[in-house]
Design a protein around this motif. Structure first.
Motif, PDB file in Angstrom:
ATOM      1  N   SER A   1       7.420   2.175   5.331  1.00 24.73           N
ATOM      2  CA  SER A   1       7.358   3.012   4.140  1.00 24.73           C
ATOM      3  C   SER A   1       7.086   2.132   2.921  1.00 24.73           C
TER       4      SER A   1
ATOM      5  N   GLY B   1       3.534  -0.247   9.701  1.00 17.47           N
ATOM      6  CA  GLY B   1       3.563   1.135   9.240  1.00 17.47           C
ATOM      7  C   GLY B   1       4.811   1.455   8.442  1.00 17.47           C
TER       8      GLY B   1
ATOM      9  N   SER C   1       0.849  -1.195   0.000  1.00 18.14           N
ATOM     10  CA  SER C   1       0.000   0.000   0.000  1.00 18.14           C
ATOM     11  C   SER C   1       0.888   1.250   0.000  1.00 18.14           C
TER      12      SER C   1
ATOM     13  N   ASP D   1       0.265   4.378   0.158  1.00 18.79           N
ATOM     14  CA  ASP D   1      -0.165   5.579   0.863  1.00 18.79           C
ATOM     15  C   ASP D   1      -1.177   5.193   1.938  1.00 18.79           C
ATOM     16  N   PRO D   2      -1.090   5.798   3.097  1.00 16.11           N
ATOM     17  CA  PRO D   2      -2.030   5.461   4.173  1.00 16.11           C
ATOM     18  C   PRO D   2      -3.487   5.557   3.727  1.00 16.11           C
ATOM     19  N   SER D   3      -3.757   6.459   2.787  1.00  9.64           N
ATOM     20  CA  SER D   3      -5.144   6.653   2.371  1.00  9.64           C
ATOM     21  C   SER D   3      -5.683   5.428   1.638  1.00  9.64           C
TER      22      SER D   3
ATOM     23  N   ARG E   1      -4.826   2.257   2.400  1.00  6.73           N
ATOM     24  CA  ARG E   1      -4.604   1.041   3.186  1.00  6.73           C
ATOM     25  C   ARG E   1      -5.876   0.214   3.357  1.00  6.73           C
ATOM     26  N   ASP E   2      -6.976   0.871   3.624  1.00  2.89           N
ATOM     27  CA  ASP E   2      -8.216   0.118   3.808  1.00  2.89           C
ATOM     28  C   ASP E   2      -8.538  -0.715   2.578  1.00  2.89           C
TER      29      ASP E   2
END
Length: 432
Positions: free
Chosen positions: A365, A363, A334, A336-338, A340-341
């Motif tokens: 990089s 978490g 993933s 980007d954190p956005s 991840r879902d």
RNA sequence: GUGGGCGUAGCUCAAUUGGUCAGAGCGCUGGACUGUGGCUCCAGAGGUUGGGGGUUCAAUUCCCCUCGCUCACCCCA
């Protein structure tokens, strides 16, 4: 370090090793099926009496090696030191004598003996165990030996020595015992200390002593074979003939004596030349009196137990293959954190299609996620970021070739599955 | 149960004939321009030198005990 460690003589089988064990069990299971043996799971503890009566009061195992304890109701229980007694107990208790005979059963699990740990010797150790109960046919003895040899053959074990002997029955054993004692009587003083003790209690074991002096003395001693009664003698020749007929390379060792009392007639052992002092990889034989000694009707039986640690040790020593270690098919990345879902959703999507997959939970990089993907052994990295979400796609990178392309998200699973089956076919092709 | 050898970072090992901040390789974590691993380079974390006691100004190095590992006897899988 003051934290609690594992008790002496036990060890953890960690992932780097456990997959090798899995291979041994797979070969065992397949061989069991081929030979018509069915698996049973038996309790790890039993009434102490089962072993003291079954294995024998004067054996080392019972005298000084058992983990015995009282439960809260005051019953004396013992962590099983071996499996044959339990197997016969189960046979009797479940009235398997009423079923098709012989009952051919196998089992695997940990055994417990309080011994000084050594190479290939642990206080908790695993055995695979095969027993055929209910028949006195010499060919069952042959088959029992054959099963073990077949397992070792499939595992690629080499440098093995297979020895067989006959230790007689209640008719011929006393004859031999007497002959042996009268032979040794005059030489008693020259025997080693332990053998002096054995003279009255268990003279048979003197033949098995490794002390050079004792060996020398017993060189001319009467062996069990020369004292066999007609029935045992006939049985033994039938076993040898049968082994010959199936092409099993087995040699007769007149000194072979098993340490457990219940053995009658056939006794055999498989020794590995690549272990240390603990070189028995497998031991077994016939035990026609075991059922009676634990209170059941006379029931013949043959079986063997093989030590899993020692098998693995020997295989490692000899550089044998354990097949392929398990690896992931895919690693979901993933960027980007956005996203991840959605990445997690994708992870479960492909897992449900039978793809072994994982994702980062630390978490890390983007770059580090790729590093993890590479280290995981997965062939594919599946990237699902904002770009892919926007187009309903997923980027797949083959980590072995570096090739990368974008697929419709719905096609990902079948793409990976097809790749896997093509790979399997290719491997099979190489084998042919 | 009896004997021998050993016990330094997660792993494999080095070092101090008792004396400055106990090192390396591998591994781990991070980095070497913005969304791409494996190679390379850089950096970082991690050890009251198994635990306890003693001798000494000083011990990881010497002594004792203990725990554990290991090899052999024994026994066996």
């Amino acid at each position: 370090m003051s934290s609690i460690s594992a008790p002496r003589g036990v060890r953890d089988i960690l992932p780097d090793e456990s997959w090798k064990w899995e291979y041994v069990f797979k070969v065992t299971r397949d061989t069991a099926r081929d030979f018509g043996y069915r698996e049973v799971h038996l309790p790890v503890f039993e009434h102490t009496e089962l072993f003291s009566r079954g294995v024998g009061e004067t054996t080392d195992v019972v005298e000084k090696e058992m983990y015995t304890f009282d439960d809260r109701a005051g019953r004396s229980l013992t962590l099983r030191p071996e499996l044959s007694a339990s197997m016969v107990r189960s046979y009797l208790e479940n009235r398997m004598d009423k079923l098709h005979q012989p009952a051919k059963l196998w089992s695997a699990g940990p055994m417990f003996r309080y011994e000084r740990p050594q190479k290939g010797r642990y206080r908790q150790f695993w055995q695979i165990d095969f027993e055929a109960i209910g028949s006195q046919d010499p060919y069952v003895d042959v088959e029992s030996i054959a099963v073990s040899l077949e397992i070792f053959r499939k595992l690629g074990l080499a440098n093995l020595e297979v020895v067989v002997n006959s230790v007689g029955c209640p008719v011929c054993r006393p004859v031999h015992k007497e002959a042996l004692q009268s032979f040794l009587k005059s030489k008693l003083g020259d025997l080693c200390e332990t053998c002096k003790g054995r003279f009255n209690r268990n003279p048979l074991r003197i033949l098995d002593c490794k002390n050079p002096v004792c060996r020398e003395i017993t060189e001319e001693a009467p062996d069990t074979i020369s004292c066999l009664c007609a029935e045992c003698s006939e049985h033994f020749s039938a076993v040898r003939l049968g082994l010959d007929r199936i092409g099993a390379a087995v040699s007769v060792d007149k000194r072979l004596v098993r340490g457990l009392d219940y053995y009658t007639k056939t006794a055999y052992e498989v020794l590995s030349g690549d272990l240390g002092a603990q070189n028995a990889v497998c031991g077994g034989g016939r035990y026609d009196n075991l059922a009676e000694s634990i209170g059941g009707p006379h029931t013949p039986g043959v079986g063997f137990a093989a030590g899993v640690e020692r098998i693995v040790l020997t295989m490692e020593q000899q550089g044998r293959s354990f097949g392929e270690p398990p690896v992931l098919d895919a690693y979901v990345v993933s960027p980007d954190p956005s996203s991840r879902d959605e990445s997690v959703a994708l992870l479960y999507e492909i897992r449900r299609s039978g793809i072994a997959a994982d994702i980062d939970y630390m978490g890390r990089s983007f770059k580090a996620q790729f590093k993890t993907a590479g280290g995981s052994g997965a062939v594919f990295a599946c990237v699902l970021g904002p770009d892919e979400i926007a187009t309903g796609s997923v980027t797949v990178k083959n980590l072995e070739t570096g090739e990368q392309h974008q697929l419709a998200r719905a096609e990902l699973s079948s793409f990976i599955i097809e790749f896997k089956s093509a790979k399997v076919k290719k491997q099979e092709g190489n084998l042919l």
